[in-house]
Design an enzyme around this catalytic site. Sequence first.
Site, PDB file in Angstrom:
ATOM      1  N   HIS A  74      33.161 -50.416 -32.336  1.00 48.20           N
ATOM      2  CA  HIS A  74      32.810 -51.567 -32.662  1.00 48.20           C
ATOM      3  C   HIS A  74      33.822 -52.182 -33.431  1.00 48.20           C
ATOM      4  O   HIS A  74      34.940 -51.488 -33.813  1.00 48.20           O
ATOM      5  CB  HIS A  74      31.770 -51.108 -33.678  1.00 48.20           C
ATOM      6  CG  HIS A  74      30.885 -52.461 -34.292  1.00 48.20           C
ATOM      7  ND1 HIS A  74      31.481 -53.238 -35.198  1.00 48.20           N
ATOM      8  CD2 HIS A  74      29.826 -52.713 -33.809  1.00 48.20           C
ATOM      9  CE1 HIS A  74      30.347 -54.361 -35.095  1.00 48.20           C
ATOM     10  NE2 HIS A  74      29.306 -54.022 -34.321  1.00 48.20           N
TER      11      HIS A  74
ATOM     12  N   ASP B 134      23.966 -49.553 -29.725  1.00 46.42           N
ATOM     13  CA  ASP B 134      23.255 -49.679 -28.278  1.00 46.42           C
ATOM     14  C   ASP B 134      23.361 -48.311 -27.745  1.00 46.42           C
ATOM     15  O   ASP B 134      22.833 -48.052 -26.738  1.00 46.42           O
ATOM     16  CB  ASP B 134      24.271 -50.586 -27.340  1.00 46.42           C
ATOM     17  CG  ASP B 134      24.116 -51.889 -27.724  1.00 46.42           C
ATOM     18  OD1 ASP B 134      25.429 -52.539 -28.176  1.00 46.42           O
ATOM     19  OD2 ASP B 134      22.979 -52.563 -27.850  1.00 46.42           O
TER      20      ASP B 134
END
Length: 425
Positions: free
Chosen positions: A302, A360
């Site tokens: 991320h 996700d």
Amino acid sequence: MGTAKFEIDGKSVELPVLRGTDGPAVIDIRKLYAEADVVTYDPGFTSTASCESKITFIDGDAGILLHRGYAIDELAEQSSFLEVCYLLLHGELPTAAEFEQFEKTITYHTMVHEQFDRFFQGFRRDAHPMAIMTGAVGAMSAFYHDSTNVNDPQQRMISAHRLIAKMPTIAARAFKYFRGQPFVYPRNELSYAENFLRMCFSVPAEDWVPNPVLTRAMDRIFILHADHEQNASTSTVRLAGSSGANPFACIAAGIASLWGPKHGGANEEALNMLAEIGTVDRIPEFVQGVKDRRYLLMGFGHRVYKNYDPRAKVMQQTCHEVLAEVGAQNDPLLQVAMELEKVALNDPFFVERKLYPNVDFYSGITLRALGFPAEMFTVLFALARTVGWISQWKEMIEDPSQKIGRPRQIYTGAPARSFVPVDKR
Ligand code: SDX
């Protein structure tokens, strides 16, 4: 406040330093070009704040996500998606009376114009649902002219209500069209998540039976995806909106950006990755391919989180609940995901790069167990993120310091030169 000083080209420059409620100090460079005739270079905005916002805060090192000051795990546990929508839009949790009015407003905006359904007929049946969403949501500006004046606060709020209310209806229609099944109209007596699941999964051939465990899971998944500071799609919505474009067109731009595999498309790619690995014994070979830079570990890493994404923890718990409810707790892909997470969290390649599961990683397995095909995963992300996009868009429009976004560049092309006629080239 304080200031930051530096020298450049023999000139000394002093700029104000701003401090927010939390997060890193901010050097205010708005006057830099005028005062020092220089600009900054930050193509991925890794060190650049594009705006001031009161909506969401992420502490990437601590793995903390706050919406208007409330932690995501508390909201996921104790709130509902519609209550979070009110919080993001208005800045405070609603009283019981405020929530009742808000829920009624949203409920009575869930239908789309009857002529709107003709749009879907124009797509091939095998069109990716995200292609349909990008086109259909952009087309909303062709139907709701009475809420496209961005300078009218009332019209801004009506367009926000319309988008939050109609996204489930449009998303469900994209799914039904993709499946070749008849569209299902919303029902006013159902909750937001229950209404959406019924519009997706009910068929004329039999009565649809709601499942409270799956409804709660769907609502919680919407909460986890509602907003996330200035991510790529939200920045797209803000930049599109900074020109004064109508809110429906701006949200369509956000949907287009979210579709990318490095952003909202990662949930579909993460499930495809788990399916490609197939079994636990193939994990070492796959991990070696990641280390050899042949591909990314989808659902990991991320830009901001350098710790576990707090949403991923709630998503993993939801994943176990849904799989147990549908009798798929032995889903081999869940075993692969859990073993892959364990391997990655202990492998120096990932640890050194601070790569952790993001929202996700477990969402694909969960959404598939809810009955959605992988092509619908990013559509669900867009449905939930619409409230974040429109809340950030509204905040930008109402920000008195807001200007049209127009970044500069570092030019490395050819110097000025004269035109050469073709017979002299
Ligand atoms: C979302 O921004 C948001 O808030 C987005 C989002 C939201 O709610 O809006 O959180 C939703 O988009 C989550 C992210 C979903 N994307 C994926 O899961 C795709 C896989 N992840 C990568 O594409 C990547 O991690 C990004 C795009 C998410 C972040 O990319 P960065 O900022 O370039 O990553 P980085 O600079 O921290 O990378 C550090 C190193 C690099 O290696 P080196 O060149 O330093 O050796 O880690 C590597 C990267 O190449 N790396 C990965 C990796 N992610 C980063 N290597 C393998 N697999 C990965 N997933």
